[in-house]
Design a protein around this motif. Sequence first.
Motif, PDB file in Angstrom:
ATOM      1  N   TYR A 140       0.206   4.351   0.192  1.00  0.00           N
ATOM      2  CA  TYR A 140      -0.099   5.374   1.199  1.00  0.00           C
ATOM      3  C   TYR A 140       0.512   4.999   2.543  1.00  0.00           C
ATOM      4  O   TYR A 140       1.027   5.850   3.261  1.00  0.00           O
ATOM      5  CB  TYR A 140      -1.615   5.566   1.328  1.00  0.00           C
ATOM      6  CG  TYR A 140      -2.223   6.144   0.073  1.00  0.00           C
ATOM      7  CD1 TYR A 140      -2.108   7.510  -0.173  1.00  0.00           C
ATOM      8  CD2 TYR A 140      -2.870   5.352  -0.849  1.00  0.00           C
ATOM      9  CE1 TYR A 140      -2.647   8.056  -1.333  1.00  0.00           C
ATOM     10  CE2 TYR A 140      -3.404   5.891  -2.008  1.00  0.00           C
ATOM     11  CZ  TYR A 140      -3.291   7.245  -2.245  1.00  0.00           C
ATOM     12  OH  TYR A 140      -3.810   7.783  -3.385  1.00  0.00           O
ATOM     13  N   HIS A 196      -6.628  -0.214  -5.998  1.00  0.00           N
ATOM     14  CA  HIS A 196      -6.186  -0.662  -4.674  1.00  0.00           C
ATOM     15  C   HIS A 196      -6.991  -0.167  -3.497  1.00  0.00           C
ATOM     16  O   HIS A 196      -6.949  -0.767  -2.434  1.00  0.00           O
ATOM     17  CB  HIS A 196      -4.713  -0.277  -4.466  1.00  0.00           C
ATOM     18  CG  HIS A 196      -3.812  -0.982  -5.404  1.00  0.00           C
ATOM     19  ND1 HIS A 196      -3.289  -2.219  -5.133  1.00  0.00           N
ATOM     20  CD2 HIS A 196      -3.361  -0.637  -6.633  1.00  0.00           C
ATOM     21  CE1 HIS A 196      -2.543  -2.605  -6.154  1.00  0.00           C
ATOM     22  NE2 HIS A 196      -2.576  -1.660  -7.077  1.00  0.00           N
ATOM     23  N   LEU A 197      -7.683   0.933  -3.637  1.00  0.00           N
ATOM     24  CA  LEU A 197      -8.445   1.410  -2.486  1.00  0.00           C
ATOM     25  C   LEU A 197      -9.762   0.648  -2.418  1.00  0.00           C
ATOM     26  O   LEU A 197     -10.413   0.460  -3.431  1.00  0.00           O
ATOM     27  CB  LEU A 197      -8.710   2.913  -2.572  1.00  0.00           C
ATOM     28  CG  LEU A 197      -7.523   3.822  -2.320  1.00  0.00           C
ATOM     29  CD1 LEU A 197      -7.999   5.253  -2.158  1.00  0.00           C
ATOM     30  CD2 LEU A 197      -6.735   3.405  -1.102  1.00  0.00           C
ATOM     31  N   ASP A 248      -5.530   4.242  -7.160  1.00  0.00           N
ATOM     32  CA  ASP A 248      -6.636   4.286  -6.195  1.00  0.00           C
ATOM     33  C   ASP A 248      -7.777   3.374  -6.637  1.00  0.00           C
ATOM     34  O   ASP A 248      -8.355   2.647  -5.833  1.00  0.00           O
ATOM     35  CB  ASP A 248      -7.168   5.711  -6.037  1.00  0.00           C
ATOM     36  CG  ASP A 248      -6.208   6.587  -5.242  1.00  0.00           C
ATOM     37  OD1 ASP A 248      -5.188   6.045  -4.778  1.00  0.00           O
ATOM     38  OD2 ASP A 248      -6.476   7.793  -5.110  1.00  0.00           O
ATOM     39  N   PRO A 283      -5.093   8.263   2.488  1.00  0.00           N
ATOM     40  CA  PRO A 283      -5.414   8.146   1.064  1.00  0.00           C
ATOM     41  C   PRO A 283      -5.931   9.454   0.444  1.00  0.00           C
ATOM     42  O   PRO A 283      -5.920   9.600  -0.773  1.00  0.00           O
ATOM     43  CB  PRO A 283      -6.511   7.081   1.029  1.00  0.00           C
ATOM     44  CG  PRO A 283      -6.339   6.305   2.286  1.00  0.00           C
ATOM     45  CD  PRO A 283      -5.802   7.265   3.299  1.00  0.00           C
ATOM     46  N   GLU A 293     -14.780   2.582   0.703  1.00  0.00           N
ATOM     47  CA  GLU A 293     -14.200   3.833   1.172  1.00  0.00           C
ATOM     48  C   GLU A 293     -14.611   4.991   0.264  1.00  0.00           C
ATOM     49  O   GLU A 293     -14.873   6.090   0.717  1.00  0.00           O
ATOM     50  CB  GLU A 293     -12.688   3.712   1.196  1.00  0.00           C
ATOM     51  CG  GLU A 293     -12.053   4.471   2.344  1.00  0.00           C
ATOM     52  CD  GLU A 293     -10.629   4.038   2.547  1.00  0.00           C
ATOM     53  OE1 GLU A 293      -9.745   4.743   2.089  1.00  0.00           O
ATOM     54  OE2 GLU A 293     -10.411   2.971   3.142  1.00  0.00           O
ATOM     55  N   GLU A 294     -14.682   4.684  -1.033  1.00  0.00           N
ATOM     56  CA  GLU A 294     -15.063   5.736  -1.962  1.00  0.00           C
ATOM     57  C   GLU A 294     -16.516   6.135  -1.765  1.00  0.00           C
ATOM     58  O   GLU A 294     -16.887   7.268  -1.975  1.00  0.00           O
ATOM     59  CB  GLU A 294     -14.836   5.275  -3.406  1.00  0.00           C
ATOM     60  CG  GLU A 294     -13.404   5.552  -3.869  1.00  0.00           C
ATOM     61  CD  GLU A 294     -13.095   4.868  -5.172  1.00  0.00           C
ATOM     62  OE1 GLU A 294     -13.844   5.086  -6.138  1.00  0.00           O
ATOM     63  OE2 GLU A 294     -12.113   4.103  -5.215  1.00  0.00           O
ATOM     64  N   ASN A 328       0.841  -1.188   0.000  1.00  0.00           N
ATOM     65  CA  ASN A 328       0.000   0.000   0.000  1.00  0.00           C
ATOM     66  C   ASN A 328       0.879   1.242   0.000  1.00  0.00           C
ATOM     67  O   ASN A 328       1.597   1.526   0.959  1.00  0.00           O
ATOM     68  CB  ASN A 328      -0.899  -0.013   1.236  1.00  0.00           C
ATOM     69  CG  ASN A 328      -1.814   1.182   1.282  1.00  0.00           C
ATOM     70  OD1 ASN A 328      -1.486   2.265   0.791  1.00  0.00           O
ATOM     71  ND2 ASN A 328      -2.973   0.999   1.865  1.00  0.00           N
TER      72      ASN A 328
END
Lengths: 216, 323
Positions: A24, A92-93, A89, A31, A97-98, A22
């Motif tokens: 971040y 991987h995010l 993003d 993030p 979360e978005e 990761n």
Amino acid sequence: MSRKRKKSAAVISLDTAKDKPNYYEILQIEPDARQAEIIRAYRRAKETYKQNSLTAYSLFSDEEIEKSLALIDEAYQVLEYPEKRRLYDQVHLPAQEEETTPPANEDTDDKDEAPPSSPPPASIQTDAEFERFVAETREFSGAALKSIREHRHISLEDIAAQTKICKSNLNAIEEEQSALFPPKVFMVSFLRQYAALIGLEPQKVVDSYPPLKDLE
Amino acid sequence: MNTLKLVDSPEQPGHLPEEGRRPPKILAVGGGKGGVGKSFIAANMGIALAKTGKRVVLVDLDLGGSNLHTCLGLGHINTTMSDFFTAPRYPINDLIVDTNIPHLSLISGASNTLDIANLQHFQKTKIIRNLPKIETDYVILDLGAGTAYNTLDFFLAADCGMVTVTPEPASIENSYRFIKSVFMRKLRSNQISSELREVIHQIMMQHHAGGRRLKTLADFFEETEKADPLTAAWIRSELENIRIQLVVNQVLDSGDIEIGHSFKVACKTYFGIGIDYAGYLHHDPTVLQTLRNKKPFLLENPKSRLSISLERIAHTMSERVVK
């Protein structure tokens, strides 16, 4: 330190986290970190593991330091560029979360609100094109610097807070108001710090900033 | 960093309203190595807070090597921590002596009793139990060097603990060791819920069941991570609650100031636990002179850069302890 260990806990967790580290976490930022924070985090991370670092030698082996440095560079080379970062993003995010934090994708968000007063140089449409433009730029005029800074969502206040350079001086740099410039030695130093914070090579900017050539 | 703002309640200089006395906020000043300025910082942080009108009691817990009173410019003190153990119900507030500085008082550790340096378990718990009973706004604990259990337990008894380092290898190594020891100590303390402590115990004792023998905190986290990442995250958040505040003392240049940031980055990477960089203090050659003259630095040189930084750090600490 009683004895050198083989691997630090954090490195282990990175290895097992899916298959990609990761970025971040590597730079120890959130993030939704802004461009200026990414640049600052990168510099601090490099500083931590630099040669003869007082803070690293007793905790990490040489091998671990080398590995950390490589990861830090890898992370920065992605997160530094908004376009690459967005792609990263997306992959991987975690999706939820978005959803919970809609402005996570700050780039698009800001773009909608961005004042049209200072558009990036004509014909630039995507971030990738913009970064190419930055890489190819040979002369950094005040206007160019300003558009790069704005494109990276770094405010003058941010720079002023970090460098302790007064905002009126920063403004003078971008507006090329040579009447307001401080003596040349200060000007060079200000320009360097400013350039570094918006992610440009300081020397390149100092060498090519037009008003500086006229300054004695 | 923002501009200096020290007086946060101008209408209330000093005493808190009497409605059900609130326990004091407890700050600890520690850090592995000796001579890095713990007593100096504790004393001057106390003065800085007292100057804002807060009542402060400094407690010298460097028993056996105490010299907090010297940093305050005080001579021989009659009532000390040794007296605390002469009677079973000795009130801790009776140990407090005046310092000649408004709002600032002291519980001295200075003593000629030989065994005070080696507190027994019941004596240590007696002190820790009684710290919240001190009638004041802030209690500042000045800890000794090293990682003895007594020192670690005092550090953990505080609401917020400062770790002091100087920009040189021995101090930084010792500070890492101190932080590690604090973490290890907390994992075994009753500040952790009994069910989590049971899990921790099982992981640490796994070598009895044929598992790997864990020697370091990193080994411990490695094994916990393997067994259950959620538990590891839980333990990390428990340790993060200690809210260690790093202060780099005697900095000479901007490179030294950066050491604080690097220290923080290294801690996060190594332990997976965040600490705060509370600030730095410049090296000032006049400190030695004021210490020799047995004068409190902050009052002797109130306008110096060091005094201003000391006040800023005192302010930062008082803010961090609230949250």
